[in-house]
Design an enzyme around this catalytic site. Sequence first.
Site, PDB file in Angstrom:
ATOM      1  N   LYS A   1       0.812  -1.228   0.000  1.00 38.13           N
ATOM      2  CA  LYS A   1       0.000   0.000   0.000  1.00 38.13           C
ATOM      3  C   LYS A   1       0.844   1.277   0.000  1.00 38.13           C
ATOM      4  O   LYS A   1       0.415   2.289  -0.548  1.00 38.13           O
ATOM      5  CB  LYS A   1      -0.955   0.012   1.200  1.00 38.13           C
ATOM      6  CG  LYS A   1      -2.108  -0.964   1.051  1.00 38.13           C
ATOM      7  CD  LYS A   1      -3.096  -0.805   2.195  1.00 38.13           C
ATOM      8  CE  LYS A   1      -4.227  -1.794   2.086  1.00 38.13           C
ATOM      9  NZ  LYS A   1      -5.271  -1.580   3.091  1.00 38.13           N
TER      10      LYS A   1
ATOM     11  N   ASP B   1      -9.877   3.220   2.430  1.00 37.00           N
ATOM     12  CA  ASP B   1     -10.007   2.500   3.711  1.00 37.00           C
ATOM     13  C   ASP B   1     -10.672   3.368   4.787  1.00 37.00           C
ATOM     14  O   ASP B   1     -11.595   2.923   5.473  1.00 37.00           O
ATOM     15  CB  ASP B   1      -8.625   2.047   4.214  1.00 37.00           C
ATOM     16  CG  ASP B   1      -8.061   0.892   3.398  1.00 37.00           C
ATOM     17  OD1 ASP B   1      -8.853   0.057   2.910  1.00 37.00           O
ATOM     18  OD2 ASP B   1      -6.829   0.818   3.250  1.00 37.00           O
TER      19      ASP B   1
END
Length: 279
Positions: free
Chosen positions: A66, A102
Amino acid sequence: MKKLFAVLGDPIGHSMSPVMLNDILSFYVIDAHYHPFHVSRGDLETAVKGLKAIGISGFNITIPHKSAIIPFLDEIDELALSIGAVNTVVNENGKFVGYNTDGYGFIKGLEPYISSFTDKKVLVLGAGGAARAIYFTMAKMNPQTIDIANRTVIKAQELIESCPYETNSKALTLEEAEIHLHEYDVVIQTTMIGMYPNISEMPISLRNLSSQSLVCDIIYNPLETQLLIEARKKGATVQNGVEMFVYQGALAFEKWTGIFPDVKRMRENVLQQLGGVKC
Ligand code: ATR
């Protein structure tokens, strides 16, 4: 021509995204396939170049890439850049643009309970990558306070200091969080404590929890961690990690297709997949 979407990670075999997203693509009759690719750290740059060469429409990034993906993208959205992590890439006219869904995924999952955070006192447990995405995104919602408790309190302090958005925050030890727990409206557990197989573990004691509070755990295996079991016993409202997972996927899907999908259908799909896990 059939479109391609993907998720890159290492490991990737247990990702629930392919089944969830292929189901929702076919539900909206979108001629596309979502494929999991196992990509090791050293191969990430080559993999991204390959995806660009074949004209992929978009992809997700999961552990451990990420942050590492950032230098290989053409543009990064402001929030994702400040978080330092990207979980969703959109091919915008040949440019790979990185986003982080997220944190917003987590916040959207709270909509049934919370419409505004401005009068809410929030406590985040943990100061790792997941806490960072949630804390920075939540900071944009202007909560009354948003404190961070962590085993290593200096990391909580660093997280607060690195946030580009104005917050009313303090760093706490886990012991301090236990003592002051009754002051918080929302408690968000972001560590791996309580995840299978260590299902009896809890990051803090809930002896001072208010029955009026909402306790969230980003873990979804088990569906109900020991923390949530005890919070529910105390009369609090609880939420597990399925919502954040589903909504981060829904927000990625919306970025790729312009459609905000049927979240209920996605949730049922995930719960069905989780039916196979050991809880
Ligand atoms: P992620 O990216 O998934 O959030 P991470 O960056 O490794 O994971 O962060 C893990 C978090 O869990 C950290 O807040 C960590 O606390 P420290 O900063 O003190 O390491 C917390 N954590 C992990 N194991 C823990 C334990 N046994 N007790 C308390 N906190 C723990």
